[in-house]
Design a protein around this motif. Structure first.
Motif, PDB file in Angstrom:
ATOM      1  N   ALA A  35      20.940  39.176  66.312  1.00 44.50           N
ATOM      2  CA  ALA A  35      21.617  40.325  66.563  1.00 44.50           C
ATOM      3  C   ALA A  35      23.188  40.206  65.503  1.00 44.50           C
ATOM      4  O   ALA A  35      23.380  38.991  65.239  1.00 44.50           O
ATOM      5  N   VAL A  36      23.057  41.235  64.981  1.00 44.07           N
ATOM      6  CA  VAL A  36      24.253  41.408  64.089  1.00 44.07           C
ATOM      7  C   VAL A  36      25.876  41.494  65.020  1.00 44.07           C
ATOM      8  O   VAL A  36      25.808  42.274  65.697  1.00 44.07           O
ATOM      9  N   LEU A  37      26.638  40.446  64.761  1.00 41.26           N
ATOM     10  CA  LEU A  37      27.820  40.470  65.739  1.00 41.26           C
ATOM     11  C   LEU A  37      28.840  41.125  64.796  1.00 41.26           C
ATOM     12  O   LEU A  37      29.551  41.809  65.457  1.00 41.26           O
ATOM     13  N   TYR A  38      29.012  41.085  63.525  1.00 43.23           N
ATOM     14  CA  TYR A  38      30.067  41.662  62.721  1.00 43.23           C
ATOM     15  C   TYR A  38      29.626  41.951  61.381  1.00 43.23           C
ATOM     16  O   TYR A  38      28.552  41.677  61.024  1.00 43.23           O
ATOM     17  N   LEU A  39      30.360  42.844  60.579  1.00 40.41           N
ATOM     18  CA  LEU A  39      30.354  43.038  59.269  1.00 40.41           C
ATOM     19  C   LEU A  39      31.203  42.453  58.474  1.00 40.41           C
ATOM     20  O   LEU A  39      32.446  42.736  58.806  1.00 40.41           O
ATOM     21  N   LEU A  40      31.179  41.589  57.673  1.00 32.77           N
ATOM     22  CA  LEU A  40      31.997  41.053  56.668  1.00 32.77           C
ATOM     23  C   LEU A  40      31.950  41.612  55.186  1.00 32.77           C
ATOM     24  O   LEU A  40      30.943  41.297  54.707  1.00 32.77           O
ATOM     25  N   SER A  41      33.013  41.799  54.872  1.00 38.20           N
ATOM     26  CA  SER A  41      33.105  42.600  53.466  1.00 38.20           C
ATOM     27  C   SER A  41      34.031  42.305  52.752  1.00 38.20           C
ATOM     28  O   SER A  41      35.453  41.916  53.049  1.00 38.20           O
ATOM     29  N   PHE A  42      33.914  42.283  51.294  1.00 37.05           N
ATOM     30  CA  PHE A  42      34.980  42.511  50.416  1.00 37.05           C
ATOM     31  C   PHE A  42      35.210  43.955  50.047  1.00 37.05           C
ATOM     32  O   PHE A  42      34.067  44.377  49.450  1.00 37.05           O
ATOM     33  N   SER A  43      36.094  44.375  49.802  1.00 41.57           N
ATOM     34  CA  SER A  43      36.446  45.974  49.291  1.00 41.57           C
ATOM     35  C   SER A  43      37.220  45.708  47.798  1.00 41.57           C
ATOM     36  O   SER A  43      38.330  44.976  48.042  1.00 41.57           O
ATOM     37  N   LEU A  44      36.389  45.819  46.775  1.00 44.67           N
ATOM     38  CA  LEU A  44      37.076  45.351  45.554  1.00 44.67           C
ATOM     39  C   LEU A  44      37.312  46.479  44.677  1.00 44.67           C
ATOM     40  O   LEU A  44      36.319  47.542  44.531  1.00 44.67           O
ATOM     41  N   PRO A  45      38.219  46.604  43.882  1.00 47.37           N
ATOM     42  CA  PRO A  45      38.520  47.867  42.723  1.00 47.37           C
ATOM     43  C   PRO A  45      37.226  47.653  41.708  1.00 47.37           C
ATOM     44  O   PRO A  45      37.158  46.797  41.362  1.00 47.37           O
ATOM     45  N   ALA A  46      36.711  48.958  41.354  1.00 54.36           N
ATOM     46  CA  ALA A  46      35.868  48.915  40.025  1.00 54.36           C
ATOM     47  C   ALA A  46      36.602  48.512  38.929  1.00 54.36           C
ATOM     48  O   ALA A  46      35.646  47.918  38.035  1.00 54.36           O
ATOM     49  N   ASP A  47      37.901  48.180  38.867  1.00 52.60           N
ATOM     50  CA  ASP A  47      38.235  47.449  37.801  1.00 52.60           C
ATOM     51  C   ASP A  47      37.623  46.034  37.611  1.00 52.60           C
ATOM     52  O   ASP A  47      38.081  45.662  36.443  1.00 52.60           O
ATOM     53  N   ARG A  48      37.545  45.638  38.772  1.00 53.86           N
ATOM     54  CA  ARG A  48      36.995  44.094  38.782  1.00 53.86           C
ATOM     55  C   ARG A  48      35.738  44.099  37.654  1.00 53.86           C
ATOM     56  O   ARG A  48      35.769  43.147  36.987  1.00 53.86           O
ATOM     57  N   ILE A  49      34.963  45.137  38.046  1.00 56.32           N
ATOM     58  CA  ILE A  49      33.708  45.193  37.274  1.00 56.32           C
ATOM     59  C   ILE A  49      33.950  45.355  35.749  1.00 56.32           C
ATOM     60  O   ILE A  49      33.631  44.819  34.771  1.00 56.32           O
ATOM     61  N   ARG A  50      35.035  46.455  35.689  1.00 57.81           N
ATOM     62  CA  ARG A  50      35.366  46.742  34.128  1.00 57.81           C
ATOM     63  C   ARG A  50      36.097  45.490  33.551  1.00 57.81           C
ATOM     64  O   ARG A  50      35.723  45.319  32.164  1.00 57.81           O
ATOM     65  N   ASN A  51      36.872  44.748  33.941  1.00 58.27           N
ATOM     66  CA  ASN A  51      37.543  43.802  33.566  1.00 58.27           C
ATOM     67  C   ASN A  51      36.478  42.555  32.983  1.00 58.27           C
ATOM     68  O   ASN A  51      36.369  41.788  32.245  1.00 58.27           O
ATOM     69  N   LEU A  52      35.282  42.515  34.046  1.00 60.71           N
ATOM     70  CA  LEU A  52      34.137  41.562  33.712  1.00 60.71           C
ATOM     71  C   LEU A  52      33.352  41.914  32.637  1.00 60.71           C
ATOM     72  O   LEU A  52      33.072  41.166  31.644  1.00 60.71           O
ATOM     73  N   LEU A  53      33.221  43.399  32.292  1.00 58.69           N
ATOM     74  CA  LEU A  53      32.637  43.928  31.141  1.00 58.69           C
ATOM     75  C   LEU A  53      33.484  43.530  29.811  1.00 58.69           C
ATOM     76  O   LEU A  53      32.929  43.237  28.768  1.00 58.69           O
ATOM     77  N   ALA A  54      34.913  43.911  30.121  1.00 59.40           N
ATOM     78  CA  ALA A  54      35.711  43.543  28.844  1.00 59.40           C
ATOM     79  C   ALA A  54      35.689  42.223  28.653  1.00 59.40           C
ATOM     80  O   ALA A  54      36.414  41.934  27.644  1.00 59.40           O
ATOM     81  N   SER A  55      35.740  41.219  29.258  1.00 59.79           N
ATOM     82  CA  SER A  55      35.953  39.980  29.020  1.00 59.79           C
ATOM     83  C   SER A  55      35.127  39.271  28.087  1.00 59.79           C
ATOM     84  O   SER A  55      35.264  38.410  27.358  1.00 59.79           O
ATOM     85  N   GLY A  56      33.809  39.946  27.763  1.00 59.59           N
ATOM     86  CA  GLY A  56      33.061  39.479  26.807  1.00 59.59           C
ATOM     87  C   GLY A  56      33.342  40.153  25.478  1.00 59.59           C
ATOM     88  O   GLY A  56      32.795  39.560  24.395  1.00 59.59           O
TER      89      GLY A  56
END
Length: 905
Positions: free
Chosen positions: A174-195
């Motif tokens: 049984a699923v008791l809860y939903l546990l989430s991270f709500s993250l800005p898309a900029d996090r992925i953009r910064n990941l792309l730009a880090s390289g």
């Protein structure tokens, strides 16, 4: 043979060579030089064209490689977020529904990693949301996937994406809860730009809904819009084509798919950049041709002999380039040839560097893939394995492979118990026979070991022989495995208990670093969860046995009903109790065994509990098989399928006939005590009034006494003693009067009949807070009233309970900080639970029970009071069928928890 026998025909006569005219040699040298220049030009053009083509192909390959690399980076990032959520979802606080304790864990995670999580129930309602932006209370496709038991990653919504994992009940699905991270898309953009993004290149991430999640160029303009048609049609793991950007710019586009979130990472290279090598080749070709023509025309004779060798060397250099061998720059050759040679040499060097980089990246990717495979296999094993020994072997083997250690060991902490005092023992070992450790007996608590055994954190030593912590007990014993590099991590459960320690060694120094330490620390956390799971499994088995024994011990009758609340199937315990046959008790036939006066209410309340899918608590009389009616307390709960549907109802009838008889006798005794207290209080007041009257007479006669004693040596002393005695008597009378009034008040409350009515608790408590707002503002305090559940109870009693608690909170606030008082509430297990919390002085732990006693007070007595407030509150709470609890720490504040039934009878 015939042909060999014939004679060859005579050769025709050759004409005599004509005499050259003056200057013909120079012209011929020029023509010859020009003739030589043509192949050179052709060769150089071919080389430059091939170089340009290779450069273009390299850029296209680099684009695809960059797409793969960024897809792998996105996969690692999302997998890391999912792993963090899954580790957090295993919290014991969630399993027992303690959302407040879990909030502390989420805040600790946010403090340490900057990740703010959100906890929702399966209907999407937020329970905890510590993120910068509230998460909408609605479910989407990703939430549906999570409710099905799988981690999910959403698409882009309002510039953000969400990573969600289900919190599943241990031992069930049984699923008791939903546990989430709500993250800005900029996090992925910064990941792309880090390289590092090459100039004019553009990288985009497209979610599974074919919308642009983020982009390295103008993300604020394009995030959330539909991706181009070509990219939406791309369904394979990777690919490339020529197309246009969202701005309409011609591009070469390569993409790769990130498998974990099912996103596509697209890399666009402008056609202008791809065409640059071709244009450069044409320029070089034209320049080379012009130079060679000029040289051939002007210096044909001078360079006729010297040009062949450089060309041959240039050819060899080109061949070396083609075969991948070193191609050093030519020396002592014409400048044109040297320039081409330098370009070829640079190209060869760049080619070797790119090849080396690709090989290094491929090796790193293979290594990382192997690590992930090991971690995946380990995660599967830990999730399914409940045997302690096999768990330890799997963890040690995986950690040893990941760290490159020569030896790995898991030492287990054995708590104090029937088998003896607390000690440590070797559970699992790899890289050496067990005798290599066990022959030295129990681990010694050396300076190097003690920090790990005390759960002090990671211990990393690049060379233990030079570590100041080494050697506190004389160093390694003779015959010990050679160890220079040393890494140790404690295994700590979610409750903070030390379960064991992971130790790794290598005979060479500097073999472990921060990366290995982080890997082992993560594995230690997984191992702790798995070991907790194994212990929990064993505990559940024990609890099941205890439950069955408890049902027997409390004279309980266990029964089950179908999902619709109707009794069905074989019910041996109920049949033994009532004497009913299956045909008689099936459906609602069981109600025929209930006392006629209790039957309708029992069926009605049972149907209401079934309709509301909640715990059923009731009490009624049941006719035994011998015709005697006994009083039973009933508790029943629904058993849910993994999809949240009710599978059946399980209940217990507990015989409380003797308990109710004892309670009735106790109530009668309490009423007699209250009547006695009322009579005694009235009898005490009469002599007290006389004492008060005579004291006033003495006080009024003080002037006459002074006159009578005038002139005597001890007159002033007698006068002072008399005044002091009168003041003592008056103070004692006042205190005695307060005590009598308190006894009378408690006696009246005990004899008052409560009138139950529906109460809107939020409005009621807000009114009490408004009535005391002046006192709160004077004390510098703010009162916050949350959304409180409504109850049905006596209004006067409830107002007195919460009025007293708020008054106490205001009265005992700390002077060194602004006061905060919060009243919150919720429904738990069919009961209304209210919390009145403040940040005041706090109550010493020794006084937690005393403050509820009559005439007892705690701490510094600098506030008015007679010590009956909390005693009165407890009396009222108990009279309403509830309980009151206290949690407090000196200097931090106090929380009173009042638990009341939702409905009073």
């Amino acid at each position: 043979m015939l042909m060999q026998a014939q004679k060859a025909p005579p050769e025709p006569a050759r004409p005599a060579p004509a005499r050259s005219r003056p200057g013909s040699i120079v012209r011929r040298l020029v023509v010859f030089a020009l003739g030589l220049a043509v192949p050179i030009l052709i060769f150089g053009g071919v080389v430059l064209w091939q170089f340009a083509g290779a450069a273009r192909a390299r850029l296209e390959a680099d684009a695809l490689g960059r797409a793969r690399m960024e897809a792998a980076a996105v996969d690692r990032e999302v997998a890391s977020l999912i792993a963090t959520l899954e580790a957090l979802s295993l919290s014991n606080a969630l399993q027992r529904g303690d959302v407040t304790a879990f909030r502390d864990q989420m805040q600790e995670l946010a403090r340490r990693s900057g990740l703010s999580a959100t906890l929702r129930d399966p209907d999407g309602r937020r329970l905890i949301d510590i993120g910068p932006e509230p998460m909408p209370e609605r479910l989407d496709g990703a939430d549906a996937q999570a409710l099905a038991g799988r981690p999910a990653v959403s698409g882009v919504v309002d510039g953000r994406f969400r990573v969600t994992v289900p919190v599943v009940r241990r031992g069930g699905e049984a699923v008791l809860y939903l546990l989430s991270f709500s993250l800005p898309a900029d996090r992925i953009r910064n990941l792309l730009a880090s390289g590092g993004v090459p100039k004019d290149w553009v990288m985009s991430v497209v979610d599974r809904d074919d919308r642009v999640l983020t982009r390295t160029r103008a993300p604020e303009r394009f995030t959330g819009i539909q991706a181009p048609d070509d990219l939406r049609r791309a369904s394979g793991p990777e690919g490339s084509w020529r197309g246009t950007s969202l701005e309409g710019e011609p591009l070469f586009i390569a993409y790769a798919r990130a498998g974990v979130p099912d996103w596509r990472i697209a890399v666009g290279v402008p056609e202008e950049a791809l065409a640059a090598p071709v244009r450069a080749s044409l320029v070089w070709f034209a320049a080379l041709g012009g130079m060679l023509a000029a040289v051939a025309a002007v210096l044909a004779l001078a360079f006729a002999r010297g040009i062949a060798a450089p060309l041959q060397a240039l050819r060899d250099q080109a061949v070396a380039l083609g075969r991948g061998r070193p191609a050093p720059v030519l020396a002592g050759v014409p400048a044109e040839v040297a320039a081409v040679s330098a370009e070829i040499a640079d190209a060869a060097q760049r080619q070797r560097e790119r090849t080396s980089e690709r090989e290094g990246a491929a090796a790193a990717l293979r290594s990382e893939t192997q690590r992930l495979e090991v971690l995946n296999r380990l995660g599967t094993a830990l999730a399914s394995e409940l045997d302690r020994q096999r768990l330890g072997d799997a963890v040690v083997e995986a950690a040893t492979r990941l760290t490159g250690a020569a030896y790995g060991a898991l030492f287990e902490r054995v708590p104090e118990g029937p088998e003896g005092p607390e000690h440590w023992q070797l559970l699992s070992l790899t890289g050496a026979p067990r005798e290599a450790f066990t022959r030295f007996g129990l681990p010694r608590v050396t300076t190097l070991f003690s920090e790990t055994f005390a759960a002090g954190g990671v211990v990393l030593s690049e060379d233990v022989t030079n570590d100041p912590r080494y050697g506190s007990h004389g160093g390694m014993p003779k015959g010990h495995l050679p160890v220079r590099s040393y890494l140790a991590v404690p295994v700590v459960s979610g409750t903070g208990a030390t379960l064991g320690a992971l130790l790794f060694g290598h005979p060479e120094s500097h073999r472990f670093g921060s990366r290995e330490a982080a890997l082992v620390e993560g594995l230690a956390g997984q191992a702790a969860v798995a070991m907790d799971n194994a212990r929990l499994f064993a505990s559940v088995r024990r609890e099941q046995d205890r439950f069955e024994a408890a049902v027997q011990a409390v004279r309980g009758v266990l029964w089950t009903n179908g999902r619709d609340g109707r009794m069905t199937g074989d019910q041996p315990a109920w049949a033994a109790l009532t004497g009913q046959t299956p045909e008689q008790y099936v459906g609602f036939g069981w109600a025929e065994a209930v006392h006629p006066d209790d039957r309708a209410a029992s069926v009605e309340s049972w149907n209401a509990a079934v309709a509301e899918r909640r715990r059923y608590t009731h009490e009624h009389r049941v006719r035994r098989h011998d015709g005697v009616f006994r009083t039973f307390a009933i508790q029943a709960v629904p058993v849910l399928d993994p999809d949240g549907e009710i599978r059946e109802w399980v209940g217990v009838h507990s015989d409380i006939t003797e308990q109710r008889a004892a309670e009735a006798a106790l109530r009668e005794s309490n009423e007699e005590i209250q009547r006695y207290a009322y009579i005694v209080s009235h009898d005490l007041r009469a002599p007290l009034v006389n004492i008060m009257g005579f004291t006033s007479e003495i006080e009024a006669s003080q002037d006459d006494i002074r006159t009578a004693l005038a002139g005597r040596p001890e007159a002033s002393r007698i006068d002072a003693d008399l005044a002091e005695s009168v003041s003592f008597i008056k103070a004692a009378i006042t205190k005695m009067d307060g005590l009598i009034n308190a006894i009378l008040k408690l006696s009246r409350e005990g004899r008052r009949n409560f009138q139950s009515e529906p109460l809107a608790m939020t409005a009621l408590v807000q009114g009490l807070a408004d009535a005391q707002r002046h006192q709160a503002e004077t004390a510098g305090a703010a009162i916050a009233i949350g959304d409180l559940p409504g109850i049905t109870a006596d209004r006067v009693a409830v107002e007195q309970i919460f009025g007293n608690l708020i008054d106490n909170a205001i009265k005992y606030l700390a002077k060194d900080r602004p006061g905060r008082i919060a009243v919150t509430g919720a429904v738990s297990d069919g009961l209304a639970v209210f919390h009145v919390a403040d940040n005041g002085r706090g109550i010493d732990a020794r006084d937690h029970a005393r403050v509820f006693e009559l005439f007892r007070r705690s701490g510094t007595q600098d506030r008015p009071g007679d010590g009956i407030g909390l005693a009165h509150v407890r009396t009222l709470v108990r009279a309403l069928g509830g309980r009151i609890d206290l949690a407090s720490r000196i200097g931090e504040g106090t929380t009173f928890t009042v638990t009341l039934p939702l409905r009073q009878p």
